[in-house]
Design a protein around this motif. Structure first.
Motif, PDB file in Angstrom:
ATOM      1  N   ASN A 114      25.733  96.406  91.473  1.00 56.38           N
ATOM      2  CA  ASN A 114      26.802  95.454  91.146  1.00 56.38           C
ATOM      3  C   ASN A 114      26.797  94.228  92.059  1.00 56.38           C
ATOM      4  O   ASN A 114      27.200  93.154  91.657  1.00 56.38           O
ATOM      5  CB  ASN A 114      28.173  96.128  91.289  1.00 56.38           C
ATOM      6  N   GLN A 173      21.115 104.095  91.910  1.00 55.43           N
ATOM      7  CA  GLN A 173      21.812 103.816  90.655  1.00 55.43           C
ATOM      8  C   GLN A 173      21.666 105.068  89.806  1.00 55.43           C
ATOM      9  O   GLN A 173      20.546 105.471  89.488  1.00 55.43           O
ATOM     10  CB  GLN A 173      21.131 102.617  89.990  1.00 55.43           C
ATOM     11  N   ARG A 221      25.986 107.513  84.407  1.00 57.60           N
ATOM     12  CA  ARG A 221      27.231 108.253  84.197  1.00 57.60           C
ATOM     13  C   ARG A 221      26.963 109.380  83.201  1.00 57.60           C
ATOM     14  O   ARG A 221      26.156 109.229  82.284  1.00 57.60           O
ATOM     15  CB  ARG A 221      28.305 107.318  83.652  1.00 57.60           C
ATOM     16  N   ASP A 271      27.862  99.343  82.444  1.00 57.69           N
ATOM     17  CA  ASP A 271      28.858 100.409  82.299  1.00 57.69           C
ATOM     18  C   ASP A 271      28.246 101.795  82.177  1.00 57.69           C
ATOM     19  O   ASP A 271      28.930 102.801  82.302  1.00 57.69           O
ATOM     20  CB  ASP A 271      29.736 100.150  81.061  1.00 57.69           C
ATOM     21  N   TYR A 316      26.431 104.052  87.708  1.00 51.75           N
ATOM     22  CA  TYR A 316      27.373 103.978  88.841  1.00 51.75           C
ATOM     23  C   TYR A 316      26.607 104.162  90.149  1.00 51.75           C
ATOM     24  O   TYR A 316      25.545 104.783  90.169  1.00 51.75           O
ATOM     25  CB  TYR A 316      28.453 105.062  88.699  1.00 51.75           C
ATOM     26  N   LYS A 357      36.053 109.299  84.752  1.00 49.31           N
ATOM     27  CA  LYS A 357      36.456 107.952  84.319  1.00 49.31           C
ATOM     28  C   LYS A 357      36.487 107.927  82.803  1.00 49.31           C
ATOM     29  O   LYS A 357      35.941 108.818  82.148  1.00 49.31           O
ATOM     30  CB  LYS A 357      35.421 106.914  84.769  1.00 49.31           C
ATOM     31  N   GLN A 401      31.371 110.823  87.154  1.00 51.90           N
ATOM     32  CA  GLN A 401      30.505 110.340  88.222  1.00 51.90           C
ATOM     33  C   GLN A 401      30.548 111.370  89.348  1.00 51.90           C
ATOM     34  O   GLN A 401      31.626 111.783  89.761  1.00 51.90           O
ATOM     35  CB  GLN A 401      31.032 109.005  88.772  1.00 51.90           C
ATOM     36  N   GLU A 454      29.838 111.914  93.237  1.00 51.35           N
ATOM     37  CA  GLU A 454      29.650 111.055  94.412  1.00 51.35           C
ATOM     38  C   GLU A 454      29.663 111.891  95.689  1.00 51.35           C
ATOM     39  O   GLU A 454      30.094 113.039  95.687  1.00 51.35           O
ATOM     40  CB  GLU A 454      30.777 110.001  94.459  1.00 51.35           C
TER      41      GLU A 454
END
Length: 465
Positions: free
Chosen positions: A143, A169, A172, A190, A193, A327, A336, A338
């Motif tokens: 991003n 990267q 999703r 989109d 993430y 999300k 996602q 993380e």
């Protein structure tokens, strides 16, 4: 029943593997990192913390900052220390919550200078003062990558080596069938993430930056969020780590009621580890939030030994707790997975926390924080944001601004100049409020504009309680 679930998880994973293999946008390293993360998630690796085993860390584990040895005044000693150091700022975040497009680090903080300008000025002054070469690394996400490259060009004449690299990267996951979103025709941004800053260790290695730094004789990396203005190079901490061969150090600071959700350090089964609110069993959440039992929280200023990072990444030993982040994108429920860099503390040898002064934690997460750092509560010296000694209260005023102030552009347009808040305890603003110049706020101040009315506060007014 259980056998069915297992086979469906195995099936899920194998379908996912073949789908991910066909994604041309990401590297083989990213594909295997992603599959590794998902398979750990499916195995339900989340170890439940046994509440009764949690111990409060001793001063040997969380070292009081004031008890650390001061560093020698000899510039040659300082140069030697700094030549072992690399500064890495986590620069993957967009300023979307504050209404900005592009990297958050380019929001102007003071005197027309951005977060990034201040970071560069700080390191420039260190390099100039001691004749050392501390490089600056920026970990971007997909991003922020392109914008950051353009911005970094303006520092090409500075005395710092600036390196940028991207964190991973990952695609999703569509919740319904556990397949990558990009395989469902979501080919834009989109579909992807960045998997949290826990990915910093792997990405340092994958980018080739880690080996390059080690070959230059660098030993420690200081990692911090680019929006934390208090996260400056601290020689006392660096010297302590080198002397005591601590592979990892997390800066923690005393918790106030504003920080009750922040992760804290605990001693658990003989090792120091980070306890996040997400790991706390429901019946203990209030205890976790109390500032009596858990007195400190993680500032996300981390000091880590580069050789140790290499060893642990190569042996795939960094299995940080997975944070599932659900999300919804364009009506599709996605997941996602993380990880957080602070959670890696338990894998390093001789890991410690340091209980630092609150001044080392000055994040700007919202325009209310921007108001603090733009006010007379702080001054700017060599890129360092220094707190005004005229304020006697060690805590900053609490500031609540209404939605009209949420975006940086709107926030700036509503103040002719930022009010003086040296003697302010708390401020609450709601409605269509506009501030004139030279205003002073003292004590507890509440300003409310009635619905549909515009309230203009004239220049030079003093509002007390």
């Amino acid at each position: 029943m259980a056998a069915v679930a297992v086979s469906s998880d195995t099936e899920k994973l194998s379908n996912l593997q073949s789908a991910v293999a066909g994604l041309s946008q990401i590297s083989e390293n990213e594909k295997s990192g992603f599959i590794n993360l998902v398979s750990r998630y499916l195995c339900g690796e989340a170890e439940q913390i046994e509440w009764s085993k949690i111990k409060t860390p001793t001063d040997e584990v969380v070292v009081p900052y004031d008890s650390m040895e001061p560093v020698s005044e000899d510039p040659a000693v300082t140069k030697k220390l700094l030549d072992k150091l690399v500064v890495l700022k986590l620069n993957g975040g967009l300023g979307t919550t504050m209404g900005c497009t592009g990297p958050k680090s380019v929001i102007e903080v003071r005197n027309g200078l951005t977060f990034l300008d201040l970071i560069v000025i700080q390191i420039e002054s260190l390099n100039a003062k001691y004749g050392c070469s501390v490089p600056l690394l920026l970990m971007n996400s997909f991003n922020t990558h392109d914008d950051t490259l353009k911005i970094v060009e303006k520092y090409s004449d500075s005395n710092i080596e600036i390196h940028t690299f991207n964190q991973s990267q990952y695609p999703r996951l569509v919740v319904e069938d556990f397949l990558p979103f990009p395989c469902k025709g979501q080919t834009g941004k989109d579909g992807w993430y960045p998997p949290g800053h826990g990915d910093v260790f792997q990405s340092l290695m994958n980018s080739g930056k880690l080996d390059a730094l080690l070959s230059q004789g660098k030993e420690y990396v200081f990692i911090a969020n680019s929006d934390n203005l208090g996260a400056t190079v601290d020689l006392k901490i660096l010297s302590h780590l080198i002397q005591n061969q601590n592979e990892y150090c997390m800066e923690v600071t005393p918790k106030t009621l504003a920080d009750v959700k922040g992760g804290t350090l605990i001693s658990y089964e003989g090792r120091v580890q980070l306890l996040e609110i997400a790991q706390v069993p429901n019946e203990h959440v209030n205890e976790f939030k109390s500032i009596e039992k858990f007195k400190i929280f993680n500032t996300n200023n981390l000091w880590v030994n580069l050789n140790a990072i290499k060893r642990l990444v190569e042996t795939d030993a960094l299995k940080m707790e997975i944070i599932p982040n659900p999300k919804e994108v364009e009506g599709v429920k996605v997941l996602q997975l993380e990880t957080a860099a602070g959670a890696a503390i338990r894998f390093f040898d001789h890991a410690i926390g340091v209980n630092v002064p609150r001044s080392r934690f000055l994040p700007v997460k919202a325009t209310s924080d921007l108001l603090l750092v733009q006010s007379d509560l702080y001054t700017l010296v060599d890129g360092f944001v220094i707190r005004n000694k005229a304020r006697t209260n060690p805590e900053n005023p609490s500031i609540e601004l209404g939605p009209e102030f949420k975006k940086v552009g709107n926030f700036l347009s509503r103040f002719k100049s930022i009010p003086s808040i040296i003697e302010l305890d708390s401020l609450k603003v709601s409605g269509d409020v506009w501030f004139g110049a030279g205003i002073k706020l003292k004590g507890k101040v509440t300003i409310t504009a009635k619905p549909g009315e515009k309230l203009e506060i004239p220049d030079g007014v003093v509002l007390e309680n």
